[in-house]
Design a protein around this motif. Structure first.
Motif, PDB file in Angstrom:
ATOM      1  N   ALA A  35      -1.256  -4.558   3.992  1.00 43.99           N
ATOM      2  CA  ALA A  35      -0.735  -3.017   3.282  1.00 43.99           C
ATOM      3  C   ALA A  35      -0.563  -3.282   1.853  1.00 43.99           C
ATOM      4  O   ALA A  35      -0.769  -2.430   1.050  1.00 43.99           O
ATOM      5  CB  ALA A  35       0.148  -2.351   4.068  1.00 43.99           C
ATOM      6  N   GLY A  41      -3.090   4.078   2.295  1.00 41.16           N
ATOM      7  CA  GLY A  41      -4.221   4.133   3.351  1.00 41.16           C
ATOM      8  C   GLY A  41      -4.947   5.412   3.184  1.00 41.16           C
ATOM      9  O   GLY A  41      -5.652   5.635   2.184  1.00 41.16           O
ATOM     10  N   ASN A  42      -5.128   6.243   4.191  1.00 38.69           N
ATOM     11  CA  ASN A  42      -5.811   7.776   4.200  1.00 38.69           C
ATOM     12  C   ASN A  42      -5.158   8.696   4.574  1.00 38.69           C
ATOM     13  O   ASN A  42      -3.818   8.531   4.652  1.00 38.69           O
ATOM     14  CB  ASN A  42      -7.261   7.500   4.870  1.00 38.69           C
ATOM     15  N   GLU A  45      -3.938   7.852   8.048  1.00 39.45           N
ATOM     16  CA  GLU A  45      -3.051   6.473   8.235  1.00 39.45           C
ATOM     17  C   GLU A  45      -2.443   6.108   7.182  1.00 39.45           C
ATOM     18  O   GLU A  45      -2.708   6.298   6.255  1.00 39.45           O
ATOM     19  CB  GLU A  45      -4.062   5.645   8.746  1.00 39.45           C
ATOM     20  N   SER A  46      -1.249   5.578   7.417  1.00 40.63           N
ATOM     21  CA  SER A  46      -0.482   4.772   6.286  1.00 40.63           C
ATOM     22  C   SER A  46      -1.289   3.452   6.091  1.00 40.63           C
ATOM     23  O   SER A  46      -2.222   3.190   6.609  1.00 40.63           O
ATOM     24  CB  SER A  46       1.063   4.531   6.526  1.00 40.63           C
ATOM     25  N   ALA A  47      -0.802   2.684   4.855  1.00 38.33           N
ATOM     26  CA  ALA A  47      -1.399   1.510   4.680  1.00 38.33           C
ATOM     27  C   ALA A  47      -1.344   0.497   5.582  1.00 38.33           C
ATOM     28  O   ALA A  47      -2.256  -0.188   6.041  1.00 38.33           O
ATOM     29  CB  ALA A  47      -0.945   1.132   3.260  1.00 38.33           C
ATOM     30  N   GLU A  49      -0.842   0.906   8.973  1.00 41.33           N
ATOM     31  CA  GLU A  49      -1.646   1.533  10.155  1.00 41.33           C
ATOM     32  C   GLU A  49      -2.781   1.128   9.940  1.00 41.33           C
ATOM     33  O   GLU A  49      -3.767   0.669  10.784  1.00 41.33           O
ATOM     34  CB  GLU A  49      -1.250   2.940  10.601  1.00 41.33           C
ATOM     35  N   LEU A  50      -3.376   1.467   8.618  1.00 41.40           N
ATOM     36  CA  LEU A  50      -4.839   0.965   8.387  1.00 41.40           C
ATOM     37  C   LEU A  50      -4.999  -0.452   8.430  1.00 41.40           C
ATOM     38  O   LEU A  50      -5.841  -0.959   8.917  1.00 41.40           O
ATOM     39  CB  LEU A  50      -5.281   1.795   6.913  1.00 41.40           C
ATOM     40  N   SER A  51      -3.934  -1.202   7.686  1.00 43.33           N
ATOM     41  CA  SER A  51      -4.211  -2.459   8.029  1.00 43.33           C
ATOM     42  C   SER A  51      -4.126  -3.081   9.439  1.00 43.33           C
ATOM     43  O   SER A  51      -4.894  -4.034   9.781  1.00 43.33           O
ATOM     44  CB  SER A  51      -2.879  -3.293   7.241  1.00 43.33           C
ATOM     45  N   GLY A  78     -10.513   4.773   3.865  1.00 44.76           N
ATOM     46  CA  GLY A  78      -9.471   4.396   3.125  1.00 44.76           C
ATOM     47  C   GLY A  78      -9.651   3.253   2.264  1.00 44.76           C
ATOM     48  O   GLY A  78      -8.947   3.006   1.609  1.00 44.76           O
TER      49      GLY A  78
END
Length: 229
Positions: A35, A41-42, A45-47, A49-51, A78
């Motif tokens: 992250a 992120g998008n 999603e936070s960074a 959650e995306l990670s 993202g």
């Protein structure tokens, strides 16, 4: 309508960057470290959650992620080109760190030593590479060099180039090594033929081919151990 808080709205101790600064790198999960690289992120999603989603797609296997190219990473919403490049660069730095560690072992006494030397260079690659290790009379490493780089199924080997480097460095012996990105550790007929070709040519220059090691993920095959030389 409920809106998911962004990382900036989290408690300071829960934000990856602040957590790294206050508690150290070891306190962060792999998703949190990733992250930090991607930064944001998008809309959904936070960074972090995306990670997590990126890591879950490769079964949380960083080695598997390191084999992916930019086109794969760009499939995640993202992740743009800049973020994909950041991820790939970080994973390559990790690979080179392992490679530098391998250089500490300068004397090769058996196939396991050779495999340990080459594994950091080759085990995570999505394509095939062929390398040569040059040794002196005491089996101390003089140098290493990549002969060729190819696709998933093979590379083209120039025997003259191998001998040129060996003679320039006054090498007494060679250890050949290449990887099988498929994970299949068995030597193919092509592997056996090129090994014999290099061995025959080297013998004319009074240079010995001590082994040919095939790296296949976490496994390896030694031509010397298998009686294939």
């Amino acid at each position: 309508m409920y809106k998911k808080p962004s990382i900036k709205e989290w408690a300071v101790e829960d934000r990856p960057r602040e957590k790294l600064l206050t508690k150290g790198t070891r306190s962060l999960s792999e998703a949190e470290l990733l992250a930090i690289l991607i930064g944001s992120g998008n809309s959904k999603e936070s960074a972090v959650e995306l990670s997590r989603r990126i890591l879950m797609a490769v079964n949380n296997d960083l080695s598997a992620l390191s084999k992916k190219d930019a086109s794969y990473l760009l499939k995640f919403r993202g992740i743009g080109e800049a973020k994909a490049v950041n991820i790939m660069a970080a994973l390559e730095l990790g690979r080179r760190r392992k490679e530098n560690g391998a250089a500490v072992k300068t004397v090769i006494t058996n196939s396991n030593d050779a495999a340990k030397y080459f594994r950091p260079l080759l085990e995570d690659l999505p394509h095939e590479e062929f390398w040569v290790l040059l040794l002196n009379r005491s089996n101390t490493v003089i140098d290493k060099f990549m002969v060729s780089q190819g696709g998933v199924t093979g590379t083209v080997i120039d025997v003259k180039l191998i001998l040129k480097f060996a003679l320039e460095k006054l090498a007494c012996s060679l250890i050949l090594c290449h990887n099988h990105p498929s994970g299949n550790v068995l030597a193919s007929e092509a592997d056996k033929k090129v090994t014999q070709k290099i061995k025959d040519a080297a013998e004319m220059m009074e240079i010995s081919v001590l082994d040919h090691v095939i790296i296949a993920h976490d496994q390896y095959l030694s031509f010397a151990d298998e009686g294939l030389l």
